[in-house]
Design an enzyme around this catalytic site. Structure first.
Site, PDB file in Angstrom:
ATOM      1  N   HIS A   9      31.170 -18.571  25.460  1.00  0.00           N
ATOM      2  CA  HIS A   9      32.320 -18.977  24.939  1.00  0.00           C
ATOM      3  C   HIS A   9      32.489 -20.274  25.090  1.00  0.00           C
ATOM      4  CE1 HIS A   9      33.295 -14.557  24.932  1.00  0.00           C
ATOM      5  NE2 HIS A   9      34.255 -14.558  25.832  1.00  0.00           N
ATOM      6  N   CYS A  36      36.781 -13.327  31.888  1.00  0.00           N
ATOM      7  CA  CYS A  36      35.713 -14.415  31.516  1.00  0.00           C
ATOM      8  C   CYS A  36      36.407 -15.640  30.967  1.00  0.00           C
ATOM      9  CB  CYS A  36      34.846 -14.059  30.388  1.00  0.00           C
ATOM     10  SG  CYS A  36      35.450 -13.210  29.153  1.00  0.00           S
ATOM     11  N   ARG A  70      37.820 -14.982  18.108  1.00  0.00           N
ATOM     12  CA  ARG A  70      36.478 -14.516  18.252  1.00  0.00           C
ATOM     13  C   ARG A  70      35.638 -15.516  16.755  1.00  0.00           C
ATOM     14  NH1 ARG A  70      34.912 -11.662  22.284  1.00  0.00           N
ATOM     15  NH2 ARG A  70      36.041  -9.903  22.407  1.00  0.00           N
ATOM     16  N   GLN A 103      29.608 -16.734  29.154  1.00  0.00           N
ATOM     17  CA  GLN A 103      30.545 -15.743  29.890  1.00  0.00           C
ATOM     18  C   GLN A 103      29.933 -14.466  30.455  1.00  0.00           C
ATOM     19  OE1 GLN A 103      30.192 -15.221  26.618  1.00  0.00           O
ATOM     20  NE2 GLN A 103      30.126 -12.968  26.657  1.00  0.00           N
ATOM     21  N   GLY A 126      24.921  -1.925  30.196  1.00  0.00           N
ATOM     22  CA  GLY A 126      25.975  -2.851  29.207  1.00  0.00           C
ATOM     23  C   GLY A 126      25.447  -4.257  29.263  1.00  0.00           C
ATOM     24  N   ALA A 127      26.144  -5.172  28.526  1.00  0.00           N
ATOM     25  CA  ALA A 127      25.793  -6.554  28.498  1.00  0.00           C
ATOM     26  C   ALA A 127      25.933  -7.054  29.760  1.00  0.00           C
ATOM     27  CB  ALA A 127      26.949  -7.158  27.387  1.00  0.00           C
ATOM     28  N   VAL A 128      27.129  -6.826  30.498  1.00  0.00           N
ATOM     29  CA  VAL A 128      27.343  -7.463  31.730  1.00  0.00           C
ATOM     30  C   VAL A 128      26.482  -6.724  32.749  1.00  0.00           C
ATOM     31  CG1 VAL A 128      29.042  -7.658  33.843  1.00  0.00           C
ATOM     32  CG2 VAL A 128      29.848  -8.073  31.379  1.00  0.00           C
ATOM     33  N   ARG A 154      24.184   9.061  28.249  1.00  0.00           N
ATOM     34  CA  ARG A 154      23.367   8.741  27.028  1.00  0.00           C
ATOM     35  C   ARG A 154      22.072   8.097  27.653  1.00  0.00           C
ATOM     36  NH1 ARG A 154      28.793   7.863  25.424  1.00  0.00           N
ATOM     37  NH2 ARG A 154      28.505   5.782  26.546  1.00  0.00           N
TER      38      ARG A 154
END
Ligand SMILES: NC(=O)c1ccc[n+]([C@@H]2O[C@H](COP(=O)([O-])OP(=O)(O)OC[C@H]3O[C@@H](n4cnc5c(N)ncnc54)[C@H](OP(=O)(O)O)[C@@H]3O)[C@@H](O)[C@H]2O)c1
Length: 368
Positions: A263, A150, A256, A338, A32-34, A59
């Site tokens: 951010h 975050c 957003r 973030q 994932g992104a993090v 997956r």
């Protein structure tokens, strides 16, 4: 003035064992992104380690992610089994954290969790190392440590030096949050919408359920009975917990914006004691993990592009709020990646404290 102090007991004899033997590390949610950013941060900071295991859903099994000039395989997580290793960095949703973290610590592996699952659990420290590292205490057994939200990390990195100096009575935060805050699928759909727009095609809205480019909207977390959404609630409750100050008045509006990563936050403060913008600037320039970018002559203030991929929280537009009593009102504008300080970097800094592998760059706030 209160000095930066991180519990030296956090670097106890117990952790000397871990110093001698670099920990085996697992990243849970590594694709994932993090999770991907965690792997980059470990590499960037030369975090000493034994084996690194990357875990994600079925997956992603078989995928490989780059690390230190090579690549590491991703394995499928077994949700009913504890994660093996000495240290697990969790970057999955709160439900999975809730079920997996307790059994993992019971099996002897310390968990640093990025989800909201344990942030209000009084038994779980909620830590921003530069802000309340002392709350980590001396840890003698594998346990769960929570990374704050975050937006909370970014706000408190910027505001805590002022809070320590004169006290914050009230904080009004307006956020401008990037797509990456919703993870990899959110970033990918913002990029896809840009491609759709250029190609003259209808915008893909599977993830965001609305046009995101050339638009902004209220944060996509559920709204509670009091009218605040969950992101706004987290800013309020986590600030009180981290500052150990249930009386501090905080309100937030979280939005957003079509930025890919990093951010931004506009922060308006009511101070308990008087502080001029010049005094505030000096305090912020001295604070660890902050960079001041405040150039009115050239209209150069923090922008998410400046912060993307960077560790520092960037702060500027430091000016008096003249609608308040003289010296008591202050405005700031803050940008931070973030995925770095708001998530992966903060988690790895906690890992450095837990294991005693403290970076030289952190020595300033450790030794004071
Ligand atoms: N994004 C941010 O800026 C940010 C900041 C602070 C905290 N957080 C928190 O950090 C956590 C991760 O966020 P993210 O933005 O990185 O999300 P993300 O990009 O959507 O990544 C989610 C990760 O979880 C894995 N995963 C999902 N279901 C799984 C399952 N059943 N078994 C094993 N792995 C599973 C995914 O694996 P696959 O790729 O195989 O699906 C992926 O690695 C969340 O709790 C989030 O609230 C995020």
């Amino acid at each position: 003035m209160v000095r930066y102090s991180v519990a030296k007991e956090a670097l106890s004899a117990d952790h000397a064992t871990m110093r001698a033997t670099p920990p085996d590390i697992a990243i849970v949610g590594a694709t994932g992104a993090v999770g991907r950013e965690m792997l980059r941060v470990l590499e960037d900071r030369c975090f000493p380690h034994g084996r690194i295991r990357l875990l994600a859903s079925e997956r992603s099994a078989g995928m490989r992610l780059p690390y230190a000039g090579t690549d590491l395989p991703v394995e499928a997580l077994h949700p009913g089994k504890p994660v093996e290793g000495d240290l697990a960095l969790f970057a999955v949703g709160a439900d999975l954290s809730r079920s997996l973290a307790p059994m993992t610590t019971a099996a002897g592996c310390t968990v640093i969790d990025n989800s909201s699952a344990f942030r209000q659990d009084p038994a779980v420290p909620l830590i921003i190392p530069e802000v309340n590292g002392a709350a980590l205490g001396g840890r003698t057994e594998a346990s769960i440590i929570a990374n704050p939200n975050c937006s909370t990390i970014i706000a408190l990195m910027a505001v805590t030096p002022l809070h320590r100096a004169v006290g914050i009575e009230r904080m009004v935060v307006s956020t401008y949050q990037a797509a990456s805050g919703a993870g990899l699928p959110g970033m990918e759909e913002l990029e896809q919408q840009a491609r759709d727009f250029v190609a003259g095609n209808p915008l893909t809205t599977d993830f965001w359920k609305r046009p995101y480019i050339f638009n902004l909207f209220s944060h996509d977390s559920p709204i509670g009975a009091d009218g605040d959404n969950q992101e706004e609630q987290k800013l309020i409750s986590e600030t009180r917990r981290i500052w150990n100050d249930p009386a501090v008045r905080v309100t937030a509006t979280c939005i957003r914006v079509p930025v890919l990563r990093a951010h931004s936050e506009s922060i308006n403060l009511t101070l308990r004691g008087a502080l001029s913008p010049a005094e505030a600037r000096t305090l912020l320039e001295r604070a660890p993990g902050l960079r001041v970018l405040d150039d009115p002559a050239n209209n150069r203030f923090p922008e998410p592009r400046d912060a993307s991929g960077c560790d520092d929280v960037i702060v500027g537009r430091i000016r008096a709020d003249r609608s308040q009593d003289p010296g008591k009102g202050l405005n700031l504008f803050v940008c931070s990646d973030q995925l770095r300080k708001g998530a992966a970097l903060n988690a790895v800094q906690i890992a450095e404290l837990v294991t005693g592998h403290v970076k030289e760059a952190s020595a300033a706030w450790l030794s004071e």
